[in-house]
Design a protein around this motif. Structure first.
Motif, short mmCIF file in Angstrom:
data_model
loop_
_atom_site.label_atom_id
_atom_site.label_comp_id
_atom_site.label_asym_id
_atom_site.label_seq_id
_atom_site.Cartn_x
_atom_site.Cartn_y
_atom_site.Cartn_z
N ALA A 57 31.91 -44.30 42.61
CA ALA A 57 30.70 -43.58 42.22
C ALA A 57 30.12 -44.19 40.95
O ALA A 57 28.90 -44.39 40.83
CB ALA A 57 31.01 -42.10 42.03
N ASN A 58 30.98 -44.50 39.99
CA ASN A 58 30.53 -45.10 38.74
C ASN A 58 29.99 -46.51 38.97
O ASN A 58 28.97 -46.90 38.40
CB ASN A 58 31.68 -45.14 37.74
CG ASN A 58 31.27 -45.72 36.40
OD1 ASN A 58 30.30 -45.28 35.79
ND2 ASN A 58 32.00 -46.72 35.94
N GLY A 59 30.67 -47.28 39.83
CA GLY A 59 30.21 -48.62 40.14
C GLY A 59 28.85 -48.62 40.82
O GLY A 59 27.99 -49.45 40.53
N TYR A 60 28.66 -47.68 41.74
CA TYR A 60 27.38 -47.58 42.45
C TYR A 60 26.27 -47.18 41.49
O TYR A 60 25.15 -47.70 41.56
CB TYR A 60 27.49 -46.58 43.59
CG TYR A 60 26.24 -46.47 44.43
CD1 TYR A 60 25.83 -47.52 45.24
CD2 TYR A 60 25.47 -45.31 44.42
CE1 TYR A 60 24.68 -47.43 46.02
CE2 TYR A 60 24.33 -45.20 45.19
CZ TYR A 60 23.94 -46.27 45.99
OH TYR A 60 22.80 -46.18 46.74
N GLU A 61 26.57 -46.27 40.58
CA GLU A 61 25.57 -45.86 39.59
C GLU A 61 25.16 -47.06 38.73
O GLU A 61 23.97 -47.24 38.43
CB GLU A 61 26.15 -44.75 38.71
CG GLU A 61 25.19 -44.21 37.68
CD GLU A 61 25.79 -43.09 36.84
OE1 GLU A 61 25.15 -42.69 35.85
OE2 GLU A 61 26.89 -42.61 37.18
N LYS A 62 26.13 -47.89 38.36
CA LYS A 62 25.82 -49.07 37.56
C LYS A 62 24.97 -50.05 38.36
O LYS A 62 24.00 -50.62 37.84
CB LYS A 62 27.11 -49.78 37.11
CG LYS A 62 27.86 -49.07 36.00
CD LYS A 62 29.03 -49.92 35.53
CE LYS A 62 29.79 -49.23 34.41
NZ LYS A 62 30.86 -50.07 33.84
#
Length: 353
Positions: A101-106
């Motif tokens: 989720a954090n990687g996709y947000e980045k």
């Protein structure tokens, strides 16, 4: 063997001899999600776009990757610009299958920076490149619905995700590149936004925690190179390991280095990230080296890398007055699934005999 141009000259590079064989650990749930997402994406494309999106797995295109703008690097695949809203949604679903989720947000934030960068350059009278958040390309290599090897790539300016999937359960998630221009948005509604702040701040915090003697080992040059040294090479190859070894760090410094490594690993889906964490636990942690070049303070050109027996991280922030980040997570021997495929095919051949 390749020639790597460094800020200190030119040297012939080769693979570090301590690289280790990768563990064949299944990530079946993630592999299935990727296969389904790829199939869903391809299914909604008309024949002309599907032909553009599909490439053979065994061709050279799979190894041809880059993080620079489209005007400087002609890309294969189908771009977001060519897709309607539903097709774009399914393209992003494929991207999401390879990220936490954090990687996709980045990733989405990096893509959105293109519009901000365009406005900054327009204000400055610089319009040489078209900064378009739809200039991101999606490519599927091989057949995601079969049991053989296949792969996929999502790529554009400052994003390059490369995944290799074998036997619907084994995944190589490299090379994995994120960049950010600007590193910190200087003006407008998003002023102060720093998409890759942790990748910068944790490394600097580690550097500033070092003793003067430790810095003599960690700081390999007072000037930072203009870019990551491996650029878009298909394989990580370096003549020697440089920097401060973990075995020479104090406990709090090791903890900072672990946090920094996790920042890169945790861009990946939980199942793949856990495999990377397991590899990290099973190598000799003391063999990881932290190397720094350039200034110590924020907004000074700087560079660092993490070199371990199995993974390799490079980070650079020198361009645009040190407000332009490049960062990459790679495997020493298994980028594009090289070792994974070799071991898998060897195992398959052995069982067939």
């Amino acid at each position: 063997m390749i020639i790597v141009k460094t800020y200190g000259g030119v040297f012939v590079a080769h693979t570090h001899s301590n690289s280790q064989t990768p563990l064949l650990i299944p990530a079946s749930e993630t592999a299935e999600r990727m296969a389904q997402a790829a199939a869903n994406f391809l299914d909604v494309l008309p024949p002309t776009l599907r032909e553009k999106a599909c490439q053979p797995f065994d061709g050279n295109e799979r190894f041809r990757w880059h993080y620079i703008p489209i005007e400087m690097w002609e890309r294969q695949g189908v771009s977001l610009k060519e897709l309607n809203a539903n097709q774009q949604e399914l393209a992003f679903a494929l991207m999401k299958s390879g990220l936490s989720a954090n990687g996709y947000e980045k990733a989405r934030a990096i893509i959105n920076l293109e519009s901000i960068l365009g406005e900054i350059e327009k204000t400055a009278g610089e319009t040489r490149l078209e900064r378009n958040p739809e200039f991101y390309f999606f490519t599927v290599f091989g057949d995601p619905t079969g049991n053989g090897a296949w792969g996929w790539r999502a790529e554009g300016h400052h994003v390059s995700l490369n995944f290799t999937v074998v036997n619907r359960e084994l995944i190589s998630p490299n090379p994995f590149f994120f960049g950010s221009n600007p590193a910190e948005v200087p003006q407008g509604e998003k002023k102060g936004l720093r998409v890759l702040f942790a990748e910068e701040d944790l490394a600097r915090q580690l550097l500033l925690s070092l003793t003067p003697f430790q810095k003599t080992q960690a700081v390999i040059n007072t000037e930072a190179p203009s870019d990551i040294l491996t650029r878009n090479a298909p394989k990580v190859e370096f003549e020697a390991v440089e920097g401060l070894a973990v075995e020479s760090m104090q406990t709090h410094q090791r903890e900072l280095l672990i946090q920094l490594v996790h920042e890169y690993i945790d861009r990946l889906p939980d199942e793949i990230a856990e495999i990377e964490h397991r590899k990290l636990r099973e190598i000799s942690f003391n063999d990881i080296h932290f190397a720094w070049a350039g200034g110590e303070e924020r907004k000074m050109p700087h560079y660092y890398r993490l070199h371990s027996p199995f993974f390799f991280v490079e980070y650079d922030n020198t361009q645009n007055n040190a407000n332009h980040i490049h960062s990459v997570w790679r495997h020493i021997e298994d980028d594009f699934g090289a070792d994974l495929l070799r071991l898998h095919y060897h195992k398959t051949d052995h069982h067939d005999q």
